[in-house]
Design a protein around this motif. Structure first.
Motif, PDB file in Angstrom:
ATOM      1  N   THR A  25       0.833  -1.211   0.000  1.00 23.79           N
ATOM      2  CA  THR A  25       0.000   0.000   0.000  1.00 23.79           C
ATOM      3  C   THR A  25       0.868   1.261   0.000  1.00 23.79           C
ATOM      4  N   ASP A  26       2.001   1.207   0.734  1.00 21.05           N
ATOM      5  CA  ASP A  26       2.925   2.345   0.704  1.00 21.05           C
ATOM      6  C   ASP A  26       3.362   2.631  -0.715  1.00 21.05           C
ATOM      7  N   ASP A  27       3.643   1.526  -1.437  1.00 22.72           N
ATOM      8  CA  ASP A  27       4.092   1.622  -2.810  1.00 22.72           C
ATOM      9  C   ASP A  27       3.016   2.263  -3.686  1.00 22.72           C
ATOM     10  N   LEU A  28       1.786   1.800  -3.470  1.00 20.51           N
ATOM     11  CA  LEU A  28       0.656   2.350  -4.231  1.00 20.51           C
ATOM     12  C   LEU A  28       0.479   3.828  -3.943  1.00 20.51           C
ATOM     13  N   ASN A  29       0.570   4.167  -2.640  1.00 22.57           N
ATOM     14  CA  ASN A  29       0.432   5.572  -2.261  1.00 22.57           C
ATOM     15  C   ASN A  29       1.492   6.426  -2.927  1.00 22.57           C
ATOM     16  N   LYS A  30       2.706   5.855  -2.937  1.00 21.58           N
ATOM     17  CA  LYS A  30       3.818   6.578  -3.544  1.00 21.58           C
ATOM     18  C   LYS A  30       3.558   6.783  -5.036  1.00 21.58           C
ATOM     19  N   GLN A  31       3.050   5.708  -5.679  1.00 19.72           N
ATOM     20  CA  GLN A  31       2.766   5.798  -7.120  1.00 19.72           C
ATOM     21  C   GLN A  31       1.688   6.835  -7.418  1.00 19.72           C
ATOM     22  N   SER A  32       0.595   6.783  -6.620  1.00 22.11           N
ATOM     23  CA  SER A  32      -0.488   7.722  -6.935  1.00 22.11           C
ATOM     24  C   SER A  32      -0.081   9.151  -6.595  1.00 22.11           C
ATOM     25  N   LEU A  33       0.812   9.271  -5.601  1.00 22.11           N
ATOM     26  CA  LEU A  33       1.328  10.592  -5.258  1.00 22.11           C
ATOM     27  C   LEU A  33       2.169  11.145  -6.405  1.00 22.11           C
ATOM     28  N   GLU A  34       3.018  10.284  -6.970  1.00 23.18           N
ATOM     29  CA  GLU A  34       3.838  10.694  -8.111  1.00 23.18           C
ATOM     30  C   GLU A  34       2.972  11.083  -9.302  1.00 23.18           C
ATOM     31  N   TYR A  35       1.928  10.276  -9.510  1.00 24.80           N
ATOM     32  CA  TYR A  35       1.019  10.529 -10.619  1.00 24.80           C
ATOM     33  C   TYR A  35       0.351  11.890 -10.440  1.00 24.80           C
ATOM     34  N   LEU A  36      -0.093  12.129  -9.191  1.00 21.98           N
ATOM     35  CA  LEU A  36      -0.750  13.392  -8.877  1.00 21.98           C
ATOM     36  C   LEU A  36       0.195  14.574  -9.091  1.00 21.98           C
ATOM     37  N   GLU A  37       1.448  14.366  -8.681  1.00 22.60           N
ATOM     38  CA  GLU A  37       2.454  15.409  -8.865  1.00 22.60           C
ATOM     39  C   GLU A  37       2.654  15.732 -10.336  1.00 22.60           C
ATOM     40  N   LYS A  38       2.759  14.659 -11.140  1.00 19.98           N
ATOM     41  CA  LYS A  38       2.955  14.838 -12.576  1.00 19.98           C
ATOM     42  C   LYS A  38       1.784  15.576 -13.205  1.00 19.98           C
ATOM     43  N   GLU A  39       0.584  15.187 -12.762  1.00 21.98           N
ATOM     44  CA  GLU A  39      -0.606  15.831 -13.305  1.00 21.98           C
ATOM     45  C   GLU A  39      -0.612  17.321 -12.955  1.00 21.98           C
ATOM     46  N   THR A  40      -0.264  17.621 -11.704  1.00 21.52           N
ATOM     47  CA  THR A  40      -0.231  19.018 -11.274  1.00 21.52           C
ATOM     48  C   THR A  40       0.806  19.809 -12.068  1.00 21.52           C
ATOM     49  N   GLU A  41       1.976  19.196 -12.251  1.00 22.93           N
ATOM     50  CA  GLU A  41       3.036  19.849 -13.039  1.00 22.93           C
ATOM     51  C   GLU A  41       2.574  20.173 -14.445  1.00 22.93           C
ATOM     52  N   LEU A  42       1.889  19.188 -15.059  1.00 20.42           N
ATOM     53  CA  LEU A  42       1.442  19.376 -16.441  1.00 20.42           C
ATOM     54  C   LEU A  42       0.353  20.443 -16.512  1.00 20.42           C
ATOM     55  N   ARG A  43      -0.553  20.410 -15.508  1.00 30.43           N
ATOM     56  CA  ARG A  43      -1.606  21.419 -15.449  1.00 30.43           C
ATOM     57  C   ARG A  43      -1.003  22.822 -15.374  1.00 30.43           C
ATOM     58  N   GLN A  44       0.050  22.943 -14.556  1.00 29.25           N
ATOM     59  CA  GLN A  44       0.664  24.262 -14.363  1.00 29.25           C
ATOM     60  C   GLN A  44       1.573  24.662 -15.522  1.00 29.25           C
ATOM     61  N   ALA A  45       1.978  23.660 -16.299  1.00 28.87           N
ATOM     62  CA  ALA A  45       2.898  23.952 -17.415  1.00 28.87           C
ATOM     63  C   ALA A  45       2.305  24.992 -18.368  1.00 28.87           C
ATOM     64  N   ILE A  46       0.972  24.935 -18.519  1.00 25.12           N
ATOM     65  CA  ILE A  46       0.318  25.897 -19.429  1.00 25.12           C
ATOM     66  C   ILE A  46       0.458  27.315 -18.888  1.00 25.12           C
ATOM     67  N   THR A  47       0.051  27.505 -17.630  1.00 23.89           N
ATOM     68  CA  THR A  47       0.047  28.861 -17.069  1.00 23.89           C
ATOM     69  C   THR A  47       1.463  29.369 -16.813  1.00 23.89           C
ATOM     70  N   LYS A  48       2.403  28.451 -16.569  1.00 25.78           N
ATOM     71  CA  LYS A  48       3.784  28.875 -16.321  1.00 25.78           C
ATOM     72  C   LYS A  48       4.591  29.026 -17.608  1.00 25.78           C
TER      73      LYS A  48
END
Ligand code: C2E
Ligand code: MG
Ligand code: MG
Ligand code: MG
Length: 290
Positions: free
Chosen positions: A14-37
């Motif tokens: 589960t730690d691994d899964l949490n880490k994966q979904s956290l990374e995924y969320l981070e990537k999504e946030t980065e990509l979302r912000q890539a437009i405005t930045k």
């Protein structure tokens, strides 16, 4: 003891899964912000008319200057954009940026060329796609005849809404190109239903060109089929003289590939547009740009 280690394993999992979904969320946030930045930008690759050497169009290709990872190519982030739905705002940004750029080139007096924009399947499935494009054309002031929409075949299959949408775009005056032709299962019946201006032969087909005459025969057959349907043919990913010679023999209209030019920054495109004979020498042979 086995119970204990079992529960430890579960904990680890589960730690691994949490880490994966956290990374995924981070990537999504980065990509979302890539437009405005302002981290996204477009390169433009020339499409050259084989008989004259003139640039008839440029294809807009997205890039991401990532603050930590450096320059990212579409294969590094377009799949994530599609999974997360971010392809919708990103796709609109690409369209607006490409249209603005092309209008700016025209306003500064360069001979008018088309700009080709790739549309993701998800974009083509949006009921408001036509309204969005109409709006962008209005805002940027680009004449629709200088916008080319690139789509791939698989989105057309059993999708009458998408096919109707393409007809609407065509009626508005845009050019329509079928990208990556020859990579999938091609149903000629679909081709007849779509108001295409051109077929883009995939690089994998061009790569097959060698001294073997059978490749030339296949190429000839595709081009004959295309011209009987009134489509132009563009060869994508042309890198060598041998490929170019073969394409010349079979009367392929347009060429896009590293042989002429890699995708370039807009200012480098301007340098090419300043010299209408960029790709021709006096001896009537073609030269590489970059
Ligand atoms: P595509 O639309 O088929 O674009 C052609 C790709 O082939 C580009 O890769 C281009 O740089 C590359 N290419 C062109 N000539 C040559 C050559 O002579 N040799 C080699 N090795 N490669 C060549 P790129 O820019 O990495 O784009 C890859 C794909 O990503 C595109 O394939 C397109 O499907 C997608 N893409 C790019 N920009 C966008 C965009 O703004 N929106 C969407 N939805 N997809 C995009
Ligand atoms: Mg394309
Ligand atoms: Mg392609
Ligand atoms: Mg492709």
């Amino acid at each position: 003891r086995s119970k204990e280690s079992g529960s430890n394993q579960f904990q680890f999992y589960t730690d691994d899964l949490n880490k994966q979904s956290l990374e995924y969320l981070e990537k999504e946030t980065e990509l979302r912000q890539a437009i405005t930045k302002n981290e996204l930008f477009l390169c433009y690759q020339p499409q050259v008319k084989l008989t004259t050497g003139e640039i008839v169009a440029v294809e807009a290709l997205i890039r991401w200057q990532h603050p930590k990872k450096g320059l990212l190519l579409p294969m590094d982030f377009i799949p994530l954009a599609e999974e997360t739905g971010l392809i919708i705002p990103i796709g609109e940004w690409v369209l607006r940026t490409a249209c603005l750029q092309n209008k700016a080139w025209q306003d500064s007096g360069f001979p008018p060329i088309r700009v080709a924009v790739n549309l993701a399947n998800q974009q083509l499935k949006q009921p408001d796609l036509v309204a969005m494009i109409r709006n962008v054309l209005q805002e940027t002031g680009l004449d629709p005849q200088y916008l080319e929409i690139e789509l791939t075949e698989n989105v057309l299959i059993n999708n009458i809404e998408v096919i109707n949408r393409i007809h609407e775009l065509k009626e508005m005056g845009m050019q329509i190109a079928l990208d990556d032709f020859g990579t999938g299962y091609t149903n000629i019946n679909y081709l007849k239903q779509i108001p295409l201006n051109s077929l883009k032969l995939d690089k994998s087909i061009i790569d097959n060109i060698d001294s073997n005459r059978s490749d030339e025969v296949i190429m000839q057959a595709i081009i004959a089929m295309a011209s009987s349907l009134n489509f132009e043919v563009l060869a994508e990913g042309v890198e060598t003289q041998k490929q170019l010679d073969c394409l010349k023999t079979v009367n392929c209209e347009n060429i896009q590939g590293f042989y002429f030019s890699k995708p370039l920054l807009s200012q480098d495109i301007e340098e090419l547009l300043k010299k209408p004979d960029s790709f021709k020498t006096q001896e009537n042979t073609y030269i590489k740009a970059v």
